[in-house]
Design a protein around this motif. Structure first.
Motif, PDB file in Angstrom:
ATOM      1  N   ASP A 424      12.180   1.185   1.049  1.00  0.00           N
ATOM      2  CA  ASP A 424      11.123   0.109   1.307  1.00  0.00           C
ATOM      3  C   ASP A 424      11.058  -0.926   0.164  1.00  0.00           C
ATOM      4  OD1 ASP A 424       9.940   1.215  -1.112  1.00  0.00           O
ATOM      5  OD2 ASP A 424       8.431   2.390  -0.061  1.00  0.00           O
ATOM      6  N   SER A 425      10.201  -1.847   0.060  1.00  0.00           N
ATOM      7  CA  SER A 425      10.335  -2.843  -0.829  1.00  0.00           C
ATOM      8  C   SER A 425      10.156  -2.468  -2.289  1.00  0.00           C
ATOM      9  CB  SER A 425       9.252  -3.967  -0.530  1.00  0.00           C
ATOM     10  OG  SER A 425       8.081  -3.517  -0.579  1.00  0.00           O
ATOM     11  N   ALA A 426       9.474  -1.389  -2.549  1.00  0.00           N
ATOM     12  CA  ALA A 426       9.383  -0.670  -3.872  1.00  0.00           C
ATOM     13  C   ALA A 426      10.590   0.127  -4.174  1.00  0.00           C
ATOM     14  CB  ALA A 426       8.139   0.209  -3.994  1.00  0.00           C
ATOM     15  N   ASN A 428      11.594   2.735  -2.794  1.00  0.00           N
ATOM     16  CA  ASN A 428      11.483   4.185  -2.404  1.00  0.00           C
ATOM     17  C   ASN A 428      12.402   4.599  -1.235  1.00  0.00           C
ATOM     18  OD1 ASN A 428       9.301   4.548  -4.458  1.00  0.00           O
ATOM     19  ND2 ASN A 428       7.996   3.791  -2.652  1.00  0.00           N
ATOM     20  N   SER A 451      11.243   5.357  -6.287  1.00  0.00           N
ATOM     21  CA  SER A 451      12.225   4.517  -6.999  1.00  0.00           C
ATOM     22  C   SER A 451      12.327   4.965  -8.656  1.00  0.00           C
ATOM     23  CB  SER A 451      11.803   3.108  -6.902  1.00  0.00           C
ATOM     24  OG  SER A 451      10.751   2.973  -7.851  1.00  0.00           O
ATOM     25  N   VAL A 487      11.511  -0.310   8.318  1.00  0.00           N
ATOM     26  CA  VAL A 487      10.329  -0.440   7.395  1.00  0.00           C
ATOM     27  C   VAL A 487       9.646  -1.529   7.976  1.00  0.00           C
ATOM     28  CG1 VAL A 487       9.775  -1.022   4.998  1.00  0.00           C
ATOM     29  CG2 VAL A 487      11.829   0.516   5.459  1.00  0.00           C
ATOM     30  N   THR A 493       5.721  -1.127   2.383  1.00  0.00           N
ATOM     31  CA  THR A 493       5.925   0.508   2.025  1.00  0.00           C
ATOM     32  C   THR A 493       5.579   1.361   2.894  1.00  0.00           C
ATOM     33  OG1 THR A 493       3.794   0.247   0.986  1.00  0.00           O
ATOM     34  CG2 THR A 493       5.741  -0.269  -0.573  1.00  0.00           C
ATOM     35  N   SER A 518       3.819   6.525   4.749  1.00  0.00           N
ATOM     36  CA  SER A 518       4.235   6.046   3.415  1.00  0.00           C
ATOM     37  C   SER A 518       4.249   7.000   2.278  1.00  0.00           C
ATOM     38  CB  SER A 518       3.387   4.942   3.097  1.00  0.00           C
ATOM     39  OG  SER A 518       2.098   5.219   2.850  1.00  0.00           O
ATOM     40  N   THR A 520       2.362   6.218  -0.537  1.00  0.00           N
ATOM     41  CA  THR A 520       1.590   5.502  -1.408  1.00  0.00           C
ATOM     42  C   THR A 520       0.720   6.282  -2.477  1.00  0.00           C
ATOM     43  OG1 THR A 520      -0.106   5.194   0.379  1.00  0.00           O
ATOM     44  CG2 THR A 520       1.758   3.342  -0.161  1.00  0.00           C
ATOM     45  N   TYR A 526       5.984  -1.799  -8.921  1.00  0.00           N
ATOM     46  CA  TYR A 526       7.142  -2.648  -8.342  1.00  0.00           C
ATOM     47  C   TYR A 526       6.861  -3.977  -8.744  1.00  0.00           C
ATOM     48  CZ  TYR A 526      10.479  -5.364  -5.440  1.00  0.00           C
ATOM     49  OH  TYR A 526      11.350  -6.029  -5.259  1.00  0.00           O
ATOM     50  N   TYR A 547       1.124   1.162  -6.327  1.00  0.00           N
ATOM     51  CA  TYR A 547       0.989   1.884  -5.097  1.00  0.00           C
ATOM     52  C   TYR A 547       0.419   3.099  -5.890  1.00  0.00           C
ATOM     53  CZ  TYR A 547       4.144  -1.543  -3.509  1.00  0.00           C
ATOM     54  OH  TYR A 547       4.715  -2.914  -3.111  1.00  0.00           O
TER      55      TYR A 547
END
Length: 784
Positions: A424-426, A428, A451, A487, A493, A518, A520, A526, A547
């Motif tokens: 994902d964008s973070a 993870n 991450s 994703v 996320t 997710s 979260t 991030y 998150y």
């Protein structure tokens, strides 16, 4: 999906490797054989699946072994010590799934080849011969419909599956594809591709059909800035022998606007090459810079263990100059790929295949501020024929790709296989997969990692999407052949996963499941910036995204080099030089950190050199420009002379006739900025052409050069008078400073004569140079 006699799997071949610097040229460049626009899918009729004849797809081939590395399916299984084995569950708990609903099912063929993609408002699921579209709460809004209905009315349209659905988040469009084999086992064969006209996949689509001489089996796709990229395994028409791999790029820009001339650049590698079942990189998030090649990756394990990365550079201006190759080999932990006779199931002795000879779809690419990542996975034997998920994160910073982390996930005695992986964008990572054993019906689960967690581990504990209620009893062992982890671009996320299972024991009445989830509730941070690269004196906006945790955060920013601090969540910065920014986010009980870098690009500077006086008898001048912080440079002049190179700092300028007429010329060095800076700076050097009295003048009793006629066409006579030497040196040069003639002329008394044959020279200005012991004389000769 191929119709090949199983005995073909028993042949061994010799496999020379692709060499490190080897580059292939295109096998073909073609336009589509057919193009049109579909009516809105929502206006088409729903599929009656009971009318579909798909028996031919029922696992005709044991497709779970590399055609180039066959082993006896009855051979002994040797336990293998995997150096990266994770035989425990991750310690972190996760959220329950967000959505968890039934997808397509009841198919009469094996395998279903389940894939699915998430857009801003829709989930699009596809199996081998049909698709359905859902809203994001799991309500079906369209389907099931035959895949071929998307291309209804087009010629050569056969519903043959191996479908892939992708969402092009940058363009906000959908790309849907399957192959068509209307003449099977003979050719030609076709790849059908459709691009939605709008973000609504239930609307109309641009429809393309591309023709292939060899069957493009197991086609897999990736979205890139300059194209839709496809890989395939090629089988010959008629005999359907394996003959190698294929790599293709389709012109994305043209397909997005419905241009019927959208070309395909296609490379074919022979069956003797080591690349098998390649995957093209599929970009999530922002694209890498224009000109970045797409990275095709494959698994190799016959004489060593590595991931091969081949670069596909497409050139749509001159497609024939596109290249494919430049191999990077990344050594990975050794593993055992042999998972035959297959995966055990509860309630039956029938085993399931794994396709452990290849990387599993997708090869996801993601661009971060300080690195690029690709993630992928495949199935391995972790001992006693228990399958595990071997996974990798590859990274590229300022140099080549490298294996950043890897592991083999097999926490208990159940087999896990047919995985799909995404980040994902973070940063993870999640992996979804099938899980089964003699005590467990085939079921669906996932695990993951955050991450910032310790490398080489799946730290997020395994969760169930659904437990199977039965097993597959068909004599065909095919399972999968792939699944789909994606994703959500609008909620980056959140992961969405789909694959198959059985709700009751049956020969082929599989079901599919769709779930989103997710991580979260696990506290993570991030940081990013927009833009990540700025021009000198510009600014950038920092962003911190937290998150999980308590949900209430305080922020503290600092920098390297020191000097910046802020308690804002998203401060603005204007660094004077490249700077790292560190954000510390506290949720009341714990603090998480992340770091980003804002790169400062300095504005260009340049100098052409100091103004100079040059004697008129000189033909040229050497230039040594100075420039910094530039993308490119270029020289120009106010005269009509010629540069030996207009794009090099060090060059030579040969004076032109206009320069001599006006006795001067300005030479300008243009220095162009590096993006994101714009514009250029220009440095000017003024050259004065001087008679240099006392040096070049002809005095009484000194040598003199006479050229008659001048201008001339066929010939001209050159006479040197007033000399005392036995010979003089003579040369003739053009405006570029190239020497066309050079020789010694014998004297007769005090005179030397030379007849110049001019017929072989093009019209223009030339320079005649005569050198004696006392003097050098230069005069222009004009040929017309």
């Amino acid at each position: 999906m191929i119709k090949t006699p199983t005995f073909l799997l028993l042949f061994a071949v010799s496999l020379p490797l692709i060499t490190q610097g080897q580059v292939f040229t295109p096998s073909s460049v073609q336009k589509p054989v057919y193009f049109d626009v579909s009516p809105p899918l929502r206006d088409m009729m729903k599929l009656d699946e009971s009318t579909m004849e798909t028996s031919w797809k029922n696992g005709v081939v044991q497709n779970g072994v590399n055609f180039k590395d066959p082993k006896s399916p009855n051979g002994p299984i040797t336990p293998f010590a995997d150096p990266g084995l994770q035989n425990y569950f991750g310690p972190l708990a996760t959220d329950t799934t967000i959505q968890n609903f039934e997808g397509l099912g009841g198919g009469s063929f094996i395998p279903p080849d389940t894939d699915g993609e998430i857009g801003p408002n829709h989930y699009f699921q596809v199996v081998n011969c049909s698709f359905a579209i859902y809203n994001k709460t799991g309500s079906k809004i369209l389907g099931p419909m035959a895949n071929s209905s998307v291309w209804s009315g087009m010629p050569n349209n056969s519903n043959d599956g191996d479908a892939v659905i992708l969402y092009d988040e940058v363009a906000d469009r959908w790309m849907f594809s399957q192959f068509s084999l209307p003449n099977f086992p003979n050719g030609p064969f076709f790849q059908m591709i459709a691009i939605s006209q709008t973000p609504d996949p239930t609307g109309s689509w641009y429809r393309y059909q591309y023709q292939f001489t060899d069957m493009p089996d197991y086609p897999k796709f990736g979205i890139w800035k300059d194209g839709y990229y496809m890989s395939c395994n090629r089988f010959s028409a008629g005999a359907t022998h394996y003959i190698g791999t294929g790599a293709a790029a389709f012109d994305r820009d043209k397909m997005l606007v419905g241009d019927p001339g959208a070309e395909i650049v296609y490379f074919t590698l022979p069956g003797s090459n080591d690349a098998y079942s390649l995957l093209p990189a599929d970009c999530d998030g922002l694209f890498p810079p224009a000109g970045t090649p797409n990275y095709f990756t494959y698994l190799f394990y016959q004489s060593s263990y590595y991931l091969g990365i081949l670069e596909f550079n497409v050139n749509w201006e001159t497609p024939g100059s596109s290249t494919f190759g430049n191999l990077t080999s990344l050594t990975v932990n050794s593993f055992d790929p042999d998972l035959r006779p297959g995966i055990s199931q509860k309630g039956t002795s029938v085993k399931l295949a794994t396709l452990s000879d290849r990387l599993m779809f997708r090869l996801q690419f993601r661009k971060f501020n300080d690195h690029w990542s690709m993630v992928c996975n495949h199935s391995v034997n972790t001992g006693s024929n228990v399958a595990g998920i071997r996974w990798y994160e590859l990274r590229k910073t300022t140099g080549a790709w490298e294996v950043y982390q890897q592991g083999t996930y097999s926490p208990d005695s159940h087999s896990r296989w047919m995985g799909s992986m995404a980040m994902d964008s973070a940063g993870n990572i999640a992996i979804g997969y099938s899980v089964s054993s003699s005590s467990l019906y085939p079921s669906i689960r996932y695990c993951g990692r955050l991450s910032g967690d310790p490398l080489n581990q799946m730290t997020v504990n395994e969760r169930r999407i659904i437990d199977g209620g039965g097993c597959q009893t068909s004599s065909s062992s095919r399972w999968g052949d792939y699944s789909g982890m994606r994703v959500d671009a609008s909620c980056p996320t959140t992961f969405w996963y789909t694959t198959e299972y059985y709700s009751t024991t049956a020969a082929s009445s599989w079901q599919t499941r769709v779930a989103s989830f997710s991580f979260t509730n696990e506290y993570s941070v991030y940081a990013t910036a927009n833009p990540l690269k700025i021009c000198q004196n510009d600014s950038s906006q920092l962003f911190a995204m937290a998150y999980g945790g308590s949900g209430t955060y305080t922020y503290s920013w600092s920098s390297i080099p020191a000097g910046f601090t802020s308690g804002l969540k998203d401060p603005k910065v204007a660094p004077m030089d490249t700077t790292q920014y560190i954000v510390a986010v506290n949720d009341g009980s714990q603090t998480k950190y992340d770091t980003l870098q804002v790169k400062v690009i300095f504005k260009p500077s340049g100098s052409a050199g100091a103004d100079t006086l040059v004697c008129e008898h000189e033909v040229s001048i050497d230039l040594h420009g100075v420039a910094s912080n530039y993308k490119s440079i270029g020289w120009s002049s106010t005269g009509n002379g010629v540069f030996s190179s207009q794009t090099s700092l060090n060059t030579t300028y040969t004076f032109g006739s206009h320069d001599y007429d006006v006795d001067s010329v300005n030479l300008q060095l243009h220095v162009f900025a590096i993006s994101p800076c714009t514009g250029k700076v220009v440095g000017t050097r003024h050259i004065t052409l001087d008679p240099c009295t006392g040096i070049g003048e002809t005095a009484a009793g000194e040598p003199e050069l006479i050229i008659e006629p001048n201008p001339a066409t066929q010939s001209s006579k050159m006479v040197v008078t007033g000399i005392q030497e036995r010979s003089v040196s003579f040369s003739m040069t053009n405006m570029k400073g190239q020497i066309l003639l050079s020789e010694e002329i014998r004297t007769t008394g005090s005179t030397a004569t030379k007849i110049l044959d001019l017929a072989k020279y093009p019209a223009g200005v030339y320079f005649i140079k005569v050198r004696t012991d006392k003097k050098m004389i230069i005069k222009q000769l004009v040929i017309y």
